[in-house]
Design an enzyme around this catalytic site. Structure first.
Site, PDB file in Angstrom:
ATOM      1  N   TYR A   1       0.828  -1.206   0.000  1.00 38.18           N
ATOM      2  CA  TYR A   1       0.000   0.000   0.000  1.00 38.18           C
ATOM      3  C   TYR A   1       0.866   1.261   0.000  1.00 38.18           C
ATOM      4  O   TYR A   1       0.437   2.322   0.432  1.00 38.18           O
ATOM      5  CB  TYR A   1      -0.980  -0.015   1.183  1.00 38.18           C
ATOM      6  CG  TYR A   1      -2.274  -0.698   0.822  1.00 38.18           C
ATOM      7  CD1 TYR A   1      -3.417   0.042   0.530  1.00 38.18           C
ATOM      8  CD2 TYR A   1      -2.347  -2.078   0.709  1.00 38.18           C
ATOM      9  CE1 TYR A   1      -4.594  -0.582   0.154  1.00 38.18           C
ATOM     10  CE2 TYR A   1      -3.519  -2.712   0.339  1.00 38.18           C
ATOM     11  CZ  TYR A   1      -4.642  -1.950   0.069  1.00 38.18           C
ATOM     12  OH  TYR A   1      -5.812  -2.569  -0.310  1.00 38.18           O
TER      13      TYR A   1
ATOM     14  N   GLY B   1     -10.017  -5.472  -5.004  1.00 46.97           N
ATOM     15  CA  GLY B   1      -8.665  -5.827  -5.415  1.00 46.97           C
ATOM     16  C   GLY B   1      -7.979  -6.753  -4.431  1.00 46.97           C
ATOM     17  O   GLY B   1      -7.280  -7.698  -4.826  1.00 46.97           O
ATOM     18  N   ASP B   2      -8.188  -6.501  -3.143  1.00 40.04           N
ATOM     19  CA  ASP B   2      -7.634  -7.389  -2.119  1.00 40.04           C
ATOM     20  C   ASP B   2      -8.267  -8.772  -2.218  1.00 40.04           C
ATOM     21  O   ASP B   2      -7.583  -9.793  -2.085  1.00 40.04           O
ATOM     22  CB  ASP B   2      -7.875  -6.803  -0.728  1.00 40.04           C
ATOM     23  CG  ASP B   2      -7.185  -5.468  -0.545  1.00 40.04           C
ATOM     24  OD1 ASP B   2      -5.962  -5.442  -0.395  1.00 40.04           O
ATOM     25  OD2 ASP B   2      -7.891  -4.443  -0.563  1.00 40.04           O
ATOM     26  N   ARG B   3      -9.586  -8.799  -2.449  1.00 42.16           N
ATOM     27  CA  ARG B   3     -10.285 -10.074  -2.581  1.00 42.16           C
ATOM     28  C   ARG B   3      -9.730 -10.874  -3.753  1.00 42.16           C
ATOM     29  O   ARG B   3      -9.531 -12.094  -3.668  1.00 42.16           O
ATOM     30  CB  ARG B   3     -11.773  -9.795  -2.772  1.00 42.16           C
ATOM     31  CG  ARG B   3     -12.674 -10.976  -2.994  1.00 42.16           C
ATOM     32  CD  ARG B   3     -12.794 -11.864  -1.781  1.00 42.16           C
ATOM     33  NE  ARG B   3     -11.814 -12.926  -1.773  1.00 42.16           N
ATOM     34  CZ  ARG B   3     -11.709 -13.854  -0.843  1.00 42.16           C
ATOM     35  NH1 ARG B   3     -12.516 -13.844   0.188  1.00 42.16           N
ATOM     36  NH2 ARG B   3     -10.805 -14.781  -0.915  1.00 42.16           N
TER      37      ARG B   3
END
Length: 424
Positions: free
Chosen positions: A133, A236-238
């Site tokens: 991040y 996006g994390d998923r």
């Protein structure tokens, strides 16, 4: 399979409210706040998603030693190894009717410090998800050297470093791929970045357009089913988590990307990030509304025996509701060793909820209940044993919000270990 998620963790806060008027001094909406929902963000969010998939996951990240860092720590529900950073980034979204009105960002200063224990945790992984991040953790030279020695999926950030050479998969979205690759053509960006980063594969995610995968040869386009989604936060994390888990399980690249696209769609269809909030049991909220006393206790409760029943009854008598914080199966295994638990967590939850003294059960995956206590914030924390409250590590945690710790009598001759040893 042991997954390690390594990267920058954030504190995300959704401030929900209603809007019925404008400011008298400017054409800006006035948000009348009705609720505030803090949640883990960044790498901590990715780890939470993996844990909810049933994956054995450890978070490796950095937190600050201030109130914000402690607040984020209380929301992390997986085993974690933390280094230090001066301040944790906080992203606060002001929301009304499912739409964001504004976002306030603060914190995030200082360069994260990486410890030897963090490096050891990464090396112990079967597979790693690097969740960048742009806050500096993945720039650490020692950490980068370690990451070249384990299979890794890299979820990049425009302000972050290039992935380490040899990454199994890199997962930029189209704006990120355009910034890194200098072209807005997803096929060309995937090809250019795969060569530049010396990655085995690059997939450019396109939101509702699916994804484009380049693993050598002809790029593969993976379509996405149409999903109405007002809030794509977390998709996006998923995607990255699903791709990492599928690759770790032996899936081919096209299979992993197809599964990840479908997983991101299901995530959005299920309400997106709001569906991942760890809710406080409604019983607790109701007791608080009427000014009652919330009591909590915790343990493995693997083979329920009279000592458990008596302790739970004593705990319930101290307030208006009793919540049992129950160690998950993986947590019990780490604490008790092979062969435990005897009864799986779903069975243990069912038995506890059947007791008249128990109002609700919350399962946690860490070795201690500190994080779940930070979410529940009970007025009274109860333990059964032959020690004093001052010796319990949870005592200091509960004191932060004015709670107290109570020890109820220990009933000798009644323990799961003794019962199992007699049976053996």
């Amino acid at each position: 399979m042991k997954l390690v998620v390594v990267g920058d963790s954030l504190l995300d806060v959704d401030v929900e409210g209603t809007v019925s008027r404008l400011c008298p001094d400017a054409p800006a909406p006035v948000l009348d706040v009705t609720a505030e929902h803090p949640r883990p963000g960044g790498a901590a969010l990715a780890a939470a998603m993996a844990a909810r998939d049933g994956v054995d996951v450890t978070l490796v990240s950095a937190l600050s030693a201030d109130e914000t860092g402690e607040r984020l720590r209380s929301l992390v529900e997986v085993p974690a190894m933390f280094g230090h950073v001066d301040s944790v980034p906080v992203k606060t979204r002001l929301r009304c009717g499912g739409t964001s009105l504004a976002r306030l960002d603060r914190g995030g200063s200082g360069r994260p410090r990486v410890t030897d224990d963090m490096l050891d945790a990464v090396l112990s992984a079967d597979f790693v998800l690097a969740s960048d991040y742009g806050r500096g953790l993945l720039r650490d030279d020692r950490l980068r050297r370690v990451l070249t020695r384990v299979p890794v999926v890299w979820d990049p950030h425009p302000r972050g470093p290039a992935p380490v050479p040899g990454a199994r998969l890199v997962t930029p979205n189209l704006p990120e791929a355009t910034a890194f690759g200098g072209t807005d053509d997803p096929d060309e960006a995937a090809r250019v970045l795969r060569e530049r980063w010396r990655a085995r594969a690059v997939v450019v995610t396109l939101g509702s357009g699916g994804a484009v995968l380049h693993s050598g040869g002809t790029p593969v386009a993976v379509p996405a089913a149409p999903v109405p989604a007002a809030d794509p936060c977390g998709a996006g994390d998923r995607f990255a988590v699903a791709a990492a888990v599928l690759l770790a399980g032996g899936a081919a690249y096209d299979e992993a990307i197809s599964g990840a696209v479908a997983s991101a769609g299901e995530f959005l269809r299920g309400g997106g990030i709001s569906g991942l909030r760890a809710p406080v049991p409604s019983t607790v909220e109701e007791v608080r509304r009427r000014g009652g006393t919330v009591v909590a206790t915790g343990g493995c409760f693997d083979v329920l025996h009279p000592g458990h029943v008596r302790m739970l009854a004593a705990a319930r008598a101290l307030g208006d509701c009793l919540v049992v914080c129950l160690n998950s199966d993986q947590s019990v295994r780490r604490l008790k060793g092979g062969g435990r638990p005897v009864n799986h967590q779903d069975e243990r939850v069912e038995v506890l909820r059947a007791l008249e003294s128990v109002d609700d059960v919350v399962v946690f995956g860490e070795d201690t209940p500190s994080a779940v206590l930070g979410r529940l914030r009970p007025d009274v924390w109860v333990k059964g044993g032959d020690y004093t409250a001052e010796l319990l590590p949870e005592t200091e945690v509960v004191r932060r919000w004015g709670g107290r710790t109570v020890v109820v009598p220990y009933h000798r001759g009644h323990s799961t270990t003794e019962i199992l040893s007699r049976r053996a």
